[in-house]
Design an enzyme around this catalytic site. Structure first.
Site, PDB file in Angstrom:
ATOM      1  N   ASP A 116       0.844  -1.188   0.000  1.00  0.00           N
ATOM      2  CA  ASP A 116       0.000   0.000   0.000  1.00  0.00           C
ATOM      3  C   ASP A 116       0.884   1.243   0.000  1.00  0.00           C
ATOM      4  O   ASP A 116       2.090   1.166   0.183  1.00  0.00           O
ATOM      5  CB  ASP A 116      -0.937   0.014   1.211  1.00  0.00           C
ATOM      6  CG  ASP A 116      -0.161  -0.011   2.517  1.00  0.00           C
ATOM      7  OD1 ASP A 116       1.075  -0.146   2.458  1.00  0.00           O
ATOM      8  OD2 ASP A 116      -0.783   0.086   3.575  1.00  0.00           O
ATOM      9  N   LYS A 117       0.246   2.398  -0.221  1.00  0.00           N
ATOM     10  CA  LYS A 117       0.975   3.663  -0.280  1.00  0.00           C
ATOM     11  C   LYS A 117       0.587   4.507   0.929  1.00  0.00           C
ATOM     12  O   LYS A 117      -0.248   5.386   0.854  1.00  0.00           O
ATOM     13  CB  LYS A 117       0.657   4.398  -1.577  1.00  0.00           C
ATOM     14  CG  LYS A 117       1.106   3.668  -2.825  1.00  0.00           C
ATOM     15  CD  LYS A 117       0.706   4.409  -4.079  1.00  0.00           C
ATOM     16  CE  LYS A 117       1.400   5.738  -4.170  1.00  0.00           C
ATOM     17  NZ  LYS A 117       1.075   6.462  -5.402  1.00  0.00           N
ATOM     18  N   GLU A 148      -3.259  17.039  10.388  1.00  0.00           N
ATOM     19  CA  GLU A 148      -3.341  18.201  11.257  1.00  0.00           C
ATOM     20  C   GLU A 148      -2.414  19.315  10.791  1.00  0.00           C
ATOM     21  O   GLU A 148      -2.768  20.493  10.834  1.00  0.00           O
ATOM     22  CB  GLU A 148      -3.016  17.794  12.698  1.00  0.00           C
ATOM     23  CG  GLU A 148      -4.022  16.842  13.313  1.00  0.00           C
ATOM     24  CD  GLU A 148      -3.677  16.482  14.735  1.00  0.00           C
ATOM     25  OE1 GLU A 148      -4.603  16.277  15.538  1.00  0.00           O
ATOM     26  OE2 GLU A 148      -2.482  16.411  15.054  1.00  0.00           O
ATOM     27  N   PHE A 156      -7.967  11.637  19.788  1.00  0.00           N
ATOM     28  CA  PHE A 156      -8.592  10.851  18.728  1.00  0.00           C
ATOM     29  C   PHE A 156      -8.561   9.366  19.090  1.00  0.00           C
ATOM     30  O   PHE A 156      -7.544   8.850  19.551  1.00  0.00           O
ATOM     31  CB  PHE A 156      -7.852  11.068  17.404  1.00  0.00           C
ATOM     32  CG  PHE A 156      -8.394  10.249  16.264  1.00  0.00           C
ATOM     33  CD1 PHE A 156      -9.435  10.732  15.484  1.00  0.00           C
ATOM     34  CD2 PHE A 156      -7.865   8.999  15.971  1.00  0.00           C
ATOM     35  CE1 PHE A 156      -9.932   9.983  14.433  1.00  0.00           C
ATOM     36  CE2 PHE A 156      -8.360   8.245  14.934  1.00  0.00           C
ATOM     37  CZ  PHE A 156      -9.403   8.744  14.153  1.00  0.00           C
TER      38      PHE A 156
END
Length: 325
Positions: free
Chosen positions: A113-114, A250, A303
């Site tokens: 994956d990237k 962010e 979070f």
């Protein structure tokens, strides 16, 4: 959601396909051994203490199960792991699991994956929707104009060069107007734009830092002789900022607010300071002094994978209002 659900379970022990095949064959051979032993006892007529005879036949036929194969496999895996770590064609290889080195010979497809491991993971704010309006990077000047209009309407930065008493009175008026503007009355577009920019500039875990000394000195030199802003709003020198955070998302949001003219100037464990560069006159080329807004951090909601969001409770030192973003 699928990944979050999988992470809540206990991690399974990694077992190679060869080990699973050997375990299956061992179970089959044990069943064959037990069947042969029962057959021999049955041919003997199940005489007295036949279960002892059954146990004797199990011991006789136990050589059918290749117990030594398991030992040979473990020794072979240890040799494979040692050979991989000492292979000159793949220097720096570290074998962290000696249970599945033989599985390398079974690989047919390699999927990656990237996520930034092989590429540079740089995030950039492209578009923001406020009600029925959408603003892009090409229309950031319009957002800055709304922010500047809102601040000027509220009297922020309009009392440059005033004395201490006049400045304090101006700050009191500004705080009263800001407190009133955050009420439940119908908000105009400049206030709505400033509210969303203020929220993005406050709700994060980004730590700001001034860039190299040369840029800071140049900014301070350009600020010499510039009008100051008195009162509880505070004042700060406009200077380039660098940001550090665990999430590039962010940093992208904070850089966008800086582009708009609301800069994260300082952050501690208990406070956040925003510098209002949008109020610096265009004639100064972005250099000089700008008023600041200070907030006390009351609580931070980090979070989590369950809530899929973060939150922060701050108190504006100018108005005394408490905001939950």
């Amino acid at each position: 959601d699928t990944r979050a659900a999988m992470n809540t379970g206990h991690a399974k022990t990694k077992v190679g396909i060869l080990d699973s095949e050997v375990n299956l064959m061992s179970k089959i051979l044990f069943g064959v051994t037990l069947a042969l032993s029962l057959a021999m006892v049955a041919l003997d007529g199940f005489k007295a203490v036949w279960y002892i005879t059954l146990f004797r036949f199990l011991i006789l036929f136990s050589s059918i199960i290749p117990i030594s194969l398991r030992v040979n496999l473990d020794m072979g895996k240890s040799f494979y792991s040692l050979a991989i770590e000492r292979d000159a064609e793949i220097p720096g290889s570290v074998v962290r699991n000696s249970m599945i080195p033989e599985e390398l010979g079974r690989i047919e497809y390699c999927l990656t994956d990237k996520t930034g491991t092989l590429t540079r993971n740089e995030m950039e704010m492209k578009r923001i929707h406020i009600g029925v309006m959408a603003y892009t990077s090409e229309t950031s000047d319009e957002v800055t104009r709304h922010v500047r209009t809102y601040l000027h309407d509220r009297g922020i930065g309009a009392d440059s060069g005033s004395g201490s008493a006049d400045g304090s009175a101006a700050a009191s008026r500004t705080g009263a107007v800001l407190a009133k503007s955050h009420g439940k009355a119908r908000r105009d577009m400049p206030q709505r734009v400033f509210d969303i920019v203020e929220a993005l500039a406050l709700c994060h875990n980004v730590t700001p830092a001034a860039e190299d000394t040369a840029d800071v000195d140049a900014a301070e030199d350009a600020a010499d002789g510039a009008p100051t802003h008195d009162g509880r709003l505070g004042v700060a020198v406009a200077r380039p900022m660098a940001y550090q955070a665990s999430s590039p998302d962010e940093v992208a949001l904070v850089k966008w607010t800086e582009q708009i003219g609301v800069v994260l100037a300082e952050r501690t464990l208990s406070s956040i300071t925003l510098r209002l560069d949008a109020l610096i006159p265009a004639s100064q080329g972005g250099h000089g002094t700008a008023p600041t807004l200070a907030y006390d951090i009351l609580h931070v909601f980090p979070f989590t994978s369950e809530s899929k969001r973060m939150g922060i409770i701050v108190r504006c030192r100018t108005t005394g209002e408490i905001h939950f973003v």
